[in-house]
Design an enzyme around this catalytic site. Structure first.
Site, PDB file in Angstrom:
ATOM      1  N   TYR A 102     -15.551  17.015  14.869  1.00 42.98           N
ATOM      2  CA  TYR A 102     -14.742  17.940  14.079  1.00 42.98           C
ATOM      3  C   TYR A 102     -13.278  17.507  13.987  1.00 42.98           C
ATOM      4  CZ  TYR A 102     -18.590  21.269  14.853  1.00 42.98           C
ATOM      5  OH  TYR A 102     -19.802  21.889  14.903  1.00 42.98           O
ATOM      6  N   ASN A 163     -23.653  31.529  17.473  1.00 43.72           N
ATOM      7  CA  ASN A 163     -23.424  30.164  16.991  1.00 43.72           C
ATOM      8  C   ASN A 163     -22.489  29.402  17.927  1.00 43.72           C
ATOM      9  OD1 ASN A 163     -23.807  28.095  15.038  1.00 43.72           O
ATOM     10  ND2 ASN A 163     -23.751  29.642  13.419  1.00 43.72           N
ATOM     11  N   LYS A 222     -34.172  33.555  18.627  1.00 47.67           N
ATOM     12  CA  LYS A 222     -34.829  32.411  18.002  1.00 47.67           C
ATOM     13  C   LYS A 222     -35.430  31.500  19.070  1.00 47.67           C
ATOM     14  CE  LYS A 222     -30.895  31.531  16.079  1.00 47.67           C
ATOM     15  NZ  LYS A 222     -29.786  30.890  15.342  1.00 47.67           N
ATOM     16  N   ASP A 255     -28.530  29.186  10.098  1.00 47.94           N
ATOM     17  CA  ASP A 255     -27.899  29.933   9.010  1.00 47.94           C
ATOM     18  C   ASP A 255     -28.946  30.419   8.011  1.00 47.94           C
ATOM     19  OD1 ASP A 255     -25.524  29.136  10.273  1.00 47.94           O
ATOM     20  OD2 ASP A 255     -25.396  27.327   9.040  1.00 47.94           O
TER      21      ASP A 255
END
Length: 315
Positions: A102, A163, A222, A255
């Protein structure tokens, strides 16, 4: 407006050919951002979506704005500032593994405050979609999100995906901040590794009880290729993935899963059916390079979910 999301979007530069960046002949730009990925998915499913963010007044910002507008996401609440637009490099290896670097420090989005927020517009929405990425961007964005949820009308449902990106903050910082944030959340969507970071274990029944005691009434966990667990409106269950896909680029799967959940909330879909669609979307999108490029239309979802298990996936 059906859904409003607040969050950063960046330009992702993907090396070509795949492999180590040191051997790249070039880079292909993509728009990337958890919130915008989910909004694009919801827009393709026919929902009215709006994005609140800040971009630099530079070509990268214009690139993002052009691409997001093309997906019918409302961008009237995106501020253009003198700060730069964030960028990152995404290295995809031939075995499908992904490494991300990043360059988002001091980006336009990381400097957002309540001055960038239109609470009237948010309070006209049915769902506010948020992620822990915005909480981790900077002290400013963290304070902003807490102020937003405190000023939110009760009728607006908050859907939150932690996230957690450990390149952005430590486990301890993520744990403390997110647990403090959860009383403002109506629906939590978390991965099994995130459960361990937040609670120190992977006892999912106990986790659901803990989140409910904090004031977060609905939880979806998840499980990757094994499907997902849910605790929604007091009903618990497990859903297996309806299809298994060969992964090319796993980034964006969460997402897409979130888009399936939010769409189900908007349409008052029964929990099991909602999570089944979310699982399908999370797997399907991994067949495509790019965070949202492969997001299917509603007709594609229905056709593929109804197809026989031995039918081949059409690409």
């Amino acid at each position: 407006m059906d859904v409003v999301a607040i969050g950063e979007s960046m330009v992702a530069l993907v090396n070509e050919p795949s492999g180590y960046i040191r051997h790249a002949d070039g880079f292909k730009p993509f728009v990337a951002g958890a919130e915008t990925n989910t909004l694009v998915g919801l827009s393709r499913l026919g929902h009215k979506t709006s994005w609140i963010s800040a971009l630099g007044t530079d070509e990268l910002g214009e690139f993002i704005l052009h691409k997001v507008r093309a997906e019918q996401v409302d961008t009237t609440s995106v501020s253009m500032t003198d700060d730069r637009t964030g960028v990152f490099f995404k290295q995809i290896s031939p075995d499908g593994s992904v490494d991300v670097t990043y360059y988002r420090e001091n980006s336009a989005a990381s400097r957002m405050t309540m001055n960038h927020i239109d609470m009237d517009a948010i309070n006209r929405a049915k769902v506010l979609y948020l992620t822990g990425i915005t909480l981790s961007l900077s002290a400013q964005t963290k304070e902003m999100l807490f102020n937003v949820v405190r000023a939110l009308d009760e009728e607006v449902k908050v859907v939150f995906d932690p996230n957690i990106r450990l390149k952005m903050w430590s486990e301890s910082a993520a744990r403390a901040t997110i647990l403090e944030f959860l009383p403002h959340v109506d629906y939590l969507i978390a991965g099994k590794q995130e459960i361990e970071i937040l609670l120190g274990h992977q006892d999912f029944d106990e986790a659901m009880e803990k989140f409910r005691s904090l004031g977060c009434g609905n939880t979806i966990i998840k499980l990757g290729k094994s499907g997902a667990l849910y605790d929604i409106d007091g009903k618990r269950g497990k859903v297996d993935n309806p299809k298994q896909f060969d992964e090319i680029d796993p980034v964006g799967a969460g997402d897409a899963f979130a888009a399936g959940v939010v769409s189900g909330i908007l349409e008052d879909t029964p929990p099991r059916e909602m999570i089944r669609t979310a699982c399908f979307l999370g797997g399907y999108i991994t067949q495509f390079v790019g965070d949202y490029q492969g997001f299917p239309s509603r007709g594609t979802i229905e056709a593929m979910l109804d197809a026989n298990e031995d039918e081949k996936v059409k690409r």
